[in-house]
Design a protein around this motif. Structure first.
Motif, short mmCIF file in Angstrom:
data_model
loop_
_atom_site.label_atom_id
_atom_site.label_comp_id
_atom_site.label_asym_id
_atom_site.label_seq_id
_atom_site.Cartn_x
_atom_site.Cartn_y
_atom_site.Cartn_z
N VAL A 138 -36.91 63.60 -127.38
CA VAL A 138 -35.96 64.49 -126.56
C VAL A 138 -34.53 64.48 -126.68
N LEU A 139 -34.58 66.09 -126.16
CA LEU A 139 -32.95 66.40 -126.57
C LEU A 139 -32.77 66.33 -125.74
N TYR A 140 -30.91 66.21 -125.09
CA TYR A 140 -29.85 66.13 -123.91
C TYR A 140 -28.88 67.07 -124.72
N PHE A 141 -28.75 68.23 -124.02
CA PHE A 141 -27.38 68.48 -124.47
C PHE A 141 -26.55 67.98 -123.26
N VAL B 205 -31.85 69.56 -120.95
CA VAL B 205 -33.01 68.70 -121.55
C VAL B 205 -34.46 69.54 -121.99
N LYS B 206 -34.61 69.30 -123.71
CA LYS B 206 -35.42 69.80 -124.46
C LYS B 206 -36.38 69.22 -125.40
N GLU B 207 -37.81 68.68 -124.93
CA GLU B 207 -38.60 68.52 -125.53
C GLU B 207 -39.19 68.54 -126.62
N ALA C 231 -40.18 62.49 -118.76
CA ALA C 231 -39.08 61.87 -119.64
C ALA C 231 -37.65 61.16 -118.66
N PRO C 232 -37.02 60.34 -119.15
CA PRO C 232 -36.41 59.76 -118.09
C PRO C 232 -35.21 61.15 -117.94
N LYS C 233 -33.60 60.79 -116.96
CA LYS C 233 -33.22 62.11 -117.07
C LYS C 233 -31.77 61.85 -117.67
N GLU C 234 -31.82 59.85 -118.52
CA GLU C 234 -30.54 60.09 -119.33
C GLU C 234 -31.44 59.35 -120.80
N PRO C 235 -30.14 59.38 -121.60
CA PRO C 235 -31.58 58.98 -123.15
C PRO C 235 -31.32 57.35 -123.32
#
Length: 174
Positions: free
Chosen positions: A117-120, A126-128, A161-165
């Motif tokens: 999961v990418l968190y920009f 958020v992108k899986e 996915a969680p909201k935060e990494p």
């Protein structure tokens, strides 16, 4: 002594000539240049060397707006048209975010496949993505699945996915 210097000079010239003619591994040079020219990726979880490298390259290709280079990272099970459309969707949607701080949360173990999961952080997107070993990928082996031909699908954040990494310990609940 004079003869020794002449031989040493000839050997040095020969060695310089050989090193100048020897091939330089352009993939290593490109990776080092990319690494120096981009914001570092903040990593959570347990990536393998290969899964980390391909995810880092995905973010770099997004940041640079290079859909064609992003396509080269696709697994062999997607068609060319799927890959082309997906790469275009991803660049259009995530280029701005990839140019800033990005965190990657690596889920599960990385022996053959890994969900990331990418968190920009700048754009709050958020992108899986799913990366996996691909037998047709050569030595490095890791590639990304690219079969999101609809823009809506490409930009939809994962609901699980969680909201935060790092918020779920980087281990899936399945």
């Amino acid at each position: 002594m004079k003869q020794h210097r002449a031989v040493c000079g000839t050997v040095a010239t020969l060695l310089l000539g050989l090193s100048a003619c020897s091939p330089i591994d352009s993939s290593d040079t490109r990776y080092e240049t990319d690494y120096a020219n981009h914001e570092p990726l903040h990593v959570f979880g347990y990536p393998s060397t290969g899964s980390l490298q391909v995810v880092q390259e995905i973010v770099w290709r997004l940041a640079d707006g290079k859909a064609g280079d992003l396509e080269k990272l696709a697994t062999s099970d997607s068609t060319d048209s799927e890959t082309r459309k997906t790469a275009a969707n991803w660049v259009k949607s995530f280029q701005k975010g990839a140019q800033g701080k990005v965190a990657a949360d690596f889920y599960d173990e990385a022996s053959e496949r890994q969900v990331v999961v990418l968190y920009f952080q700048g754009t709050q997107q958020v992108k899986e993505v799913t990366v996996r070993l691909d037998g047709n990928a050569g030595e490095d082996g890791w590639r990304v699945m690219m079969n999101e031909v609809s823009l809506k699908e490409a930009i939809s954040p994962p609901t699980w996915a969680p909201k935060e990494p790092g918020g779920n310990g980087s281990v899936s609940d399945s």
